[in-house]
Write an enzyme that holds these catalytic residues in place. Structure first.
Site, PDB file in Angstrom:
ATOM      1  N   HIS A   1     -32.299  25.943  17.693  1.00  0.00           N
ATOM      2  CA  HIS A   1     -32.713  24.802  18.512  1.00  0.00           C
ATOM      3  C   HIS A   1     -32.693  25.137  19.995  1.00  0.00           C
ATOM      4  O   HIS A   1     -31.860  25.922  20.460  1.00  0.00           O
ATOM      5  CB  HIS A   1     -31.786  23.614  18.244  1.00  0.00           C
ATOM      6  CG  HIS A   1     -31.918  23.072  16.859  1.00  0.00           C
ATOM      7  ND1 HIS A   1     -32.974  22.283  16.472  1.00  0.00           N
ATOM      8  CD2 HIS A   1     -31.143  23.225  15.758  1.00  0.00           C
ATOM      9  CE1 HIS A   1     -32.833  21.968  15.194  1.00  0.00           C
ATOM     10  NE2 HIS A   1     -31.724  22.527  14.729  1.00  0.00           N
TER      11      HIS A   1
ATOM     12  N   GLU B   1     -21.962  21.286  12.317  1.00  0.00           N
ATOM     13  CA  GLU B   1     -23.255  20.887  11.743  1.00  0.00           C
ATOM     14  C   GLU B   1     -24.336  21.294  12.745  1.00  0.00           C
ATOM     15  O   GLU B   1     -24.049  21.966  13.730  1.00  0.00           O
ATOM     16  CB  GLU B   1     -23.261  19.392  11.476  1.00  0.00           C
ATOM     17  CG  GLU B   1     -23.053  18.561  12.732  1.00  0.00           C
ATOM     18  CD  GLU B   1     -23.283  17.073  12.520  1.00  0.00           C
ATOM     19  OE1 GLU B   1     -23.925  16.704  11.535  1.00  0.00           O
ATOM     20  OE2 GLU B   1     -22.817  16.285  13.351  1.00  0.00           O
TER      21      GLU B   1
END
Lengths: 418, 120, 474
Positions: C49, C334
């Site tokens: 990301h 996560e």
């Protein structure tokens, strides 16, 4: 290396094509087979029922294969085992590989594609649930049981009533497993009647129509499946779910022609059959590349594969000898009204020896119908059928003279009510 | 009198046969042709099947060869025949047609090899 | 007595292990399953990301941006494929466009480089298959894709080649504290270690409890995915996100680093941490969600579906701290955990130092990994050389991915090599093609049995109890 005819695949299709090409005068033939022996999938099909049309007797798979292997040996046709073809290009160069020769580059004058088909998998069906061991295709199980001698489970559910699924139900039972049931999405079986009776009824194995597996349970090894009834839209009906304990789920949910190499070469593929578009000589859209057997369309009987493959062998031989005529006057064959597809679908009547045997599959179960071939509204030929079903391939022969008269245009194949 | 139902396997039609057994007399109904009648009667009188399986091979280029009963054996003997077949170990080489078990269970039927194994 | 025990061999544990392997200490990684990357790392989106998602000031925001910048060099050093394909967050309305603007501003504040907002026309120019309903998007050029398990295996291999020990099938059951060390009780006996690192993924809350840390909970949340055949891999170039909701980043459509097309995930809270099942409804949600973003997805080319479980912490942010003296948590990792992993590892080392661990660099640390070259990836010359060395490179076992017997043997004998069918699959992608192992699985079982010198019946698919065969017929 330069070769006249290279055949990709040494299963029933490749073997029959090779023998036929040799009998038609071609000396230089090479078969490339990826497995350790010739014969293809027949080697693991140890049940009987092969060869009724071609040999007039019931043989087991290995025996059927052996008849052709013996002929290949007798005719001194060269073959390479353990050899995987990696690439084919439109100019008919082939790259293959095996442990003995390493990388092999071949320039072929003609290629016959005879790679067969593969099984549809759980992924293609997108069956929800966990991903434990114990879920495998019926064909993979057949290889384990019949070739390697390993059992794949003790309590079995089979999804799909195609012939491989039915055959494996009996096979697993004979080897001591308990087959709980065979579950079929459709309201009818795609397998042969004989197999339903002798593989299921004989052993009191229930066959549930209009049912499917909706969930797979078990973390490491399969612990069970949830099955459910499906409606007319083939979607599960809520509230009909039921858990069935089992440690093995075999999938017999369809076969897909294996055409990655054909696509790479640029051969035109039919969307319905997922196989190459072929003409009366089993020639594909690329001159000199032929195809036969399950790579073209999935057959129900190996006898028809043999018949079709002989045609391809003959076609390739003619091509090498420059006897294959090319003409703009072609007949296009199409399925229509109940007929899903027709093979072959392009006819140069000049190249037809006696007749063309058109193979086709219907889209549903029909009773009391005519299977007919038409040119426009004119019926060329028709046969009465008490029953047709998607599971059984139909065929219709049209004589050379008739085709010559038609010369060009379109023939459509229909089902019509009696 | 006893009534039995079965599916005829002679053709794709798969007629549902109803067979009534009254002592020696067997009546078949539901069939659309003569073959259906013959099938129904034989399934009642003496149902028979071909059994196919595999047999272990020693010293061969493969673990197993496939085998079949040379003719049909009584259906009720299927599992007994399997037991016999499972007890056999062959020594390579094995060729198609080789007799693996002669006259299995006194049926007069042999179990024969249906694939080859070379000796290694 | 070892210096540091790392619990968990997922992406976080292996990144930490590699970082620790640079120093003169004894390190051991214990993993309860059979292989590296068998938990959350095995099944996730594989997205690196850009870093515009997480709220400024959080660990997620900081470590994401930091991690993203480390990827290029890291993947080069590890010889792992990494592609900066770019990410797009697409908006379907002016309302959503406002959210896109917010993400843009947040990204800028988080320090994300190369961010831009584009309109519908520009969007369609970059991605012709995008939905007609998209009105604009955030374009993050630094977004990338990687194979999470490939990266974890590579990290573990580096750690291993620099002296870190790995012990599999070793489940931690209890941890006892002594004066200045721990006794870690496992399913394979006790291990004494001076420092403990908790990288136990979904089970990090349980390890934290054993370490006497402040209570937190890991709430398992699963995400379902569909994977499409390589013929579909070029359908989109960027990773296509939708505007995020409270449940997560939503369903994405992305090429994978291996050239497949990936759809998913949804987000479903679950009760069991090992519930990796897919559901009919879930897959339907994934497909519909993907079709909302991208047109003409060819569903006939779905080759498999799977579920990953996220280790979502109840605190909302990564939990990287010291639960008690001598111990460090790397928990609740996560998304963007994969991206952050290299940065998380650095932070964990800092915390270990604070706890008193003395870290002296090794002189002979070898950072370079030579990727196990698959035959298919070699050039002509390399292929011929490989065949000369081992003719089994000439036997193709997996027909779809063209994996050879030589490749499989190589994967078995590598450090921390494959021992299961899934282990082979993870390392080589054998059985990951369109036939999903239909042809090659029996052959892979045979090769594993032969090379590991066990009976084929002993070969497992993935974990304990996942036997493929149940006995012999004859």
């Amino acid at each position: 290396m330069e070769r006249e005819i290279v055949i990709i695949g040494g299963g029933p299709a490749g073997l029959a094509a090779a023998v036929e090409a040799r009998k038609n005068g071609i000396e230089d033939i090479l078969i490339l087979e990826r497995d350790k022996s010739l014969g293809g999938i027949l080697q693991q099909c140890i049940h009987n029922g092969f060869g009724l049309h071609i040999f007039g007797e019931q043989l087991t798979g290995p025996e059927y294969a052996d008849r052709f292997i013996k002929e290949v040996e007798k005719l001194n046709i060269e073959y390479k085992l353990d050899t995987m073809v990696l690439h084919i290009s439109s100019d008919k160069t082939i790259q293959a590989i095996n442990p003995e020769d390493g990388i092999i580059n071949i320039k072929a004058k003609a290629i016959i594609l005879a790679m067969g088909c593969r099984e549809r998998t759980r992924g293609a069906l997108n069956i929800p649930g966990t991903r434990p061991a114990g879920v495998l295709t019926a064909g993979a199980a057949q290889r384990f049981v019949n070739i390697e001698g390993h059992m794949v489970g003790k309590k079995v559910v089979i999804l799909g009533s195609g012939d491989i699924g039915l055959i494996m139900a009996r096979r697993m039972t004979l080897e001591g497993a308990k087959v709980e049931m065979v579950v079929e999405l459709m309201p009818y079986s795609t397998g042969l009647k004989r197999n339903i009776v002798q593989c299921l009824d004989d052993f009191n194995i229930p066959l549930l129509f209009s049912h499917t597996v909706v969930r797979i349970h078990g973390k490491e090894r399969l612990e069970g499946v949830t099955i459910a009834k499906v409606g007319d839209d083939r979607k599960p009906i809520p509230g009909t779910e039921r858990f069935v304990e089992c440690d093995t789920l075999l999938l017999s949910v369809g076969l897909i022609p294996e055409n990655e190499l054909s696509r790479e070469a640029g051969v035109k593929i039919n969307d319905i059959t997922s196989g190459p578009v072929v003409d009366e000589s089993m020639q594909t859209s690329i001159d000199g590349i032929f195809a036969c057997g399950n790579v073209v369309h999935v057959h129900d009987l190996v006898d028809f594969v043999t018949e079709e493959s002989r045609l391809a062998g003959r076609g390739a031989a003619k091509y090498i000898k420059k006897e294959l005529k090319k003409s703009d006057e072609r007949i296009y064959a199409k399925g229509n009204g109940g007929v899903r597809y027709v093979v072959p679908c392009i006819i140069n009547s000049e190249n037809v020896d006696n007749e063309v045997n058109f193979f086709m599959r219907v889209d549903n179960v029909y009773r009391n119908v005519y299977l007919c071939a038409k040119q426009g509204d004119t019926v060329i030929t028709k046969v009465k059928k008490q029953m047709v079903s998607p599971g059984e391939m139909e065929h219709l022969k049209i004589k050379r003279e008739v085709l010559k008269q038609i010369k060009k245009g379109e023939i459509t194949f229909h089902l019509e009510e009696v | 009198m006893e009534v039995k139902k079965m599916i005829c396997i002679n053709c794709p039609l798969g007629c549902s046969l109803e067979i009534t057994i009254d002592g020696e007399e067997i009546n078949v109904s539901g069939n659309k042709c003569k073959r259906g009648r013959e099938y129904g009667i034989s399934e009642i009188k003496d149902p028979r099947r071909i059994v196919t399986s595999t047999v272990r091979v020693l010293n061969g280029d493969k673990m197993l060869v496939s085998v079949k009963t040379s003719r049909e054996i009584p259906k009720k003997l299927i599992f007994d025949v399997m037991k016999e077949i499972n007890g056999v170990k062959l020594k390579a080489p094995v060729s198609i047609g080789d007799i693996v078990i002669k006259d299995i269970l006194g049926t007069g039927v042999d179990v024969v090899a249906t694939s080859n194994a070379k000796k290694i | 007595m070892i210096d540091v025990i790392v619990i968990g061999a997922g992406i976080t544990g292996t990144a930490i292990a590699r970082e620790l392997s640079k120093y003169q200490i004894d390190v051991m990684v214990v993993e309860k399953s059979y292989d590296i990357a068998n938990g959350a790392t095995k099944a996730n989106s594989g997205i690196v990301h850009a870093g515009y998602d997480a709220k400024e000031g959080t660990l997620k925001a900081k470590l994401n941006v930091m991690g993203n910048e480390m990827y290029e060099d890291l993947c080069k050093e590890l010889d792992v494929d990494f592609i900066r394909n770019g990410s797009l967050v697409i908006a379907f309305s002016d309302e959503e466009m406002k959210h896109v603007e917010k993400l843009y501003e947040r990204g800028i504040r988080n320090g994300v480089k190369e961010l831009e907002i584009i309109d519908g026309e520009q969007l369609r120019k970059i991605e012709p298959n995008i939905s007609e309903n998209a009105v604009g998007a955030l374009h993050a050029k630094t977004g990338g894709i990687v194979s999470p398990y490939e990266l974890a295996i590579a990290l573990a291999e580096i750690a291993f080649q620099n002296g870190v020990k790995f012990q599999f099938q070793t489940e931690v059951r209890n941890i006892k504290r002594r004066e200045d060390y721990f006794i870690v009780e496992t399913s394979r006996g006790n291990i004494e270690a001076k420092y403990v690192v908790n990288a136990a993924g979904l089970f990090a809350d349980e390890i934290n409890r054993m370490l006497g840390g402040k209570e937190f909970r890991i709430i398992p949340r699963k995400g379902e995915y569909c994977l499409l055949d390589k013929t579909q891999g070029k359908h989109v170039k960027n990773t296509i996100f939708q505007v995020p909701t409270s449940k997560g980043k939503g369903i994405l459509v992305s090429p994978t680093v291996h050239g497949n097309l990936l759809l998913g995930p949804n987000a479903v809270e679950i009760y069991e941490k090992d519930d990796t099942s897919t559901t009919f409804e879930g897959l339907d949600e994934v497909i519909k969600g993907a079709q909302r973003s991208v047109r003409n997805i060819n569903l006939r080319d779905v080759i498999t579906s799977f579920t990953g479980v996220r280790a979502t912490p109840d605190t909302g942010d990564f939990i990287i701290n010291s639960p008690s003296k001598g111990a460090v948590n790397a928990a609740g990792i996560e998304s963007p955990g994969l991206t952050s992993a290299p940065a998380v590892a650095l932070m964990v080392l800092d915390l270990l130092r604070e706890q008193g661990l003395i870290l002296n660099k090794k002189e002979n640390f070898n950072p370079k990994r030579v990727k196990p070259r698959r035959f298919i990836d070699m050039n002509q010359e390399e292929k011929e050389q490989a065949l000369k060395e081992n003719k089994l490179y000439g036997r193709v076992i997996c027909r779809c991915e063209h994996i050879t017997e030589g490749d499989i043997i190589n994967a078995i004998y590598r450090p921390l090599g494959a021992r299961t069918v899934d282990g082979v699959k993870k390392r080589l992608r054998a059985g990951m093609g369109r036939c999903q192992g239909g042809f090659c699985m029996p052959r892979v079982v045979e090769i594993l049995a032969r090379e590991l010198k066990v009976e084929p019946e002993e070969i497992l698919k993935a974990g304990e109890g996942s036997k493929i065969l149940t006995g012999r017929t004859k």
